[in-house]
Write a protein that holds these residues in place. Structure first.
Motif, PDB file in Angstrom:
ATOM      1  N   GLN A  53      28.251  31.938  43.256  1.00 12.76           N
ATOM      2  CA  GLN A  53      29.259  32.689  43.207  1.00 12.76           C
ATOM      3  C   GLN A  53      29.011  34.022  42.321  1.00 12.76           C
ATOM      4  N   ASP A  54      30.023  34.901  42.111  1.00 11.99           N
ATOM      5  CA  ASP A  54      29.385  36.219  41.577  1.00 11.99           C
ATOM      6  C   ASP A  54      29.119  35.677  40.126  1.00 11.99           C
ATOM      7  N   HIS A  55      29.738  35.126  39.371  1.00 12.21           N
ATOM      8  CA  HIS A  55      29.707  34.955  37.764  1.00 12.21           C
ATOM      9  C   HIS A  55      28.013  34.174  37.717  1.00 12.21           C
ATOM     10  N   GLU A 103      37.735  33.104  39.262  1.00 12.58           N
ATOM     11  CA  GLU A 103      36.464  33.786  39.314  1.00 12.58           C
ATOM     12  C   GLU A 103      36.397  35.018  38.488  1.00 12.58           C
ATOM     13  N   GLU A 147      25.586  34.478  40.068  1.00  8.08           N
ATOM     14  CA  GLU A 147      24.692  35.505  40.431  1.00  8.08           C
ATOM     15  C   GLU A 147      24.210  36.314  39.132  1.00  8.08           C
ATOM     16  N   SER A 199      33.704  35.517  35.382  1.00 11.05           N
ATOM     17  CA  SER A 199      32.995  36.810  35.477  1.00 11.05           C
ATOM     18  C   SER A 199      33.208  37.535  34.226  1.00 11.05           C
TER      19      SER A 199
END
Length: 318
Positions: free
Chosen positions: A176-178, A102, A180, A106
């Motif tokens: 997932q964070d990236h 991740e 978002e 990111s």
């Protein structure tokens, strides 16, 4: 008695030797383990140093290539080449990073979203003209959109990350964070506009393989001028066709670009975003008939590639 004492002494010596031997074996094993551990640590340090070096070189290369995209003077070929190099050198695509994480995604998304937003605010993404290469920064936006699917040493491109994030967002799935970051605020709009631009620029690249504006007649130039002056209400973009004079490589290139254009258009449709070909492109493609109206050879065997290209054009115009 002496014999018994001798036997006992031998047993004691044998026992002592056995214990010493075991201690030696333990020491040897421990030494091997320490040596192996030290070797692994050394290898890990070398690998880590190598990765840091490769990663820094890739970062420097991306900075250099994006700087070209922000310049006013570079031509379209240089911009497209720079965009391809840029998208092929993210850390998650490097051969040394076989295991994706991740943090790598990111890092890529953070960097790109910041850089592309600087360009986005310098252009009007809603009035782009893919057939006018005089607007240099507009061409950079197109170059980026055309190169999105470059994957470097990996099978995964930035385009894949974008589409997955947009689709999951559309379907209200957990991100997932990236992902978002890709669909948060203005970023979502930028990503969608890049894919909309991809529809037009790949179709433009295909059109260049199918026509040659250098051979335009005075009548065709007049119609094009009227089209430009009236904003498309009158006139037309009618370009001289070159399919019958082209080699197989040129025809295949046209087909690939049309497929890329249609794929991008269809993806947008899957997330309820409408996209039609830019009006100049639409006019130009509507005029393509592969010179069959003036041909006396309509009874010849069908050209399969021509029919595939014809079908792709019709799908894009629908």
């Amino acid at each position: 008695m002496k014999k018994s004492s001798f036997i006992l002494a031998c047993l004691l010596i044998s026992s002592a030797c056995s214990k010493v031997e075991k201690k030696v074996q333990i020491i040897e094993r421990s030494t091997e383990e320490v040596t192996h551990t030290q070797s692994n640590e050394t290898e890990q340090k070398i690998t880590s140093h190598l990765y840091e070096q490769i990663s820094q070189e890739a970062t420097d290369r991306r900075d250099e290539k994006f700087q070209i995209l922000m310049e006013e003077e570079a031509e379209m070929g240089s911009r497209l080449s720079a965009a391809i190099d840029y998208f092929g050198s993210f850390d998650f695509q490097l051969a040394v990073n076989k295991d994706k994480s991740e943090s790598l995604y990111s890092k890529a998304v953070n960097e790109f979203s910041l850089k592309v937003s600087d360009l986005f605010w310098k252009i009007n993404p809603y009035k782009l003209n893919p057939m006018n290469e005089d607007n240099k920064l507009d061409m950079s936006f197109y170059a980026i959109s055309a190169a999105l699917d470059e994957s470097g040493d990996s099978s995964e491109s930035f385009y894949d990350l974008m589409k997955k994030a947009l689709l999951k967002d559309h379907q209200h799935e957990k991100l997932q964070d990236h992902e978002e970051l890709l669909v948060s605020g203005i970023n979502r709009e930028i990503m969608i506009e890049l894919i909309r631009a991809r529809v037009d620029i790949t179709a433009t690249m295909a059109l260049k393989n199918l026509t040659d504006k250098r051979d335009m007649t005075l009548g065709q130039k007049a119609k094009a001028l009227i089209f430009q002056i009236t904003g498309g209400r009158l006139g037309s973009i009618d370009l001289p066709e070159t399919y019958d004079k082209s080699n197989d490589a040129t025809k295949s290139s046209a087909q690939r670009h049309l497929e890329a254009s249609l794929e991008a258009r269809n993806f947008l449709k899957s997330i309820n975003v409408n996209k039609s070909l830019e009006k100049r492109l639409s006019s130009a493609y509507s005029k393509i008939d592969f010179n069959e109206k003036n041909s006396a050879k309509n009874d010849k065997a069908q050209d399969q590639k021509k029919e595939q290209i014809r079908s792709l054009i019709q799908d894009l115009l629908d």
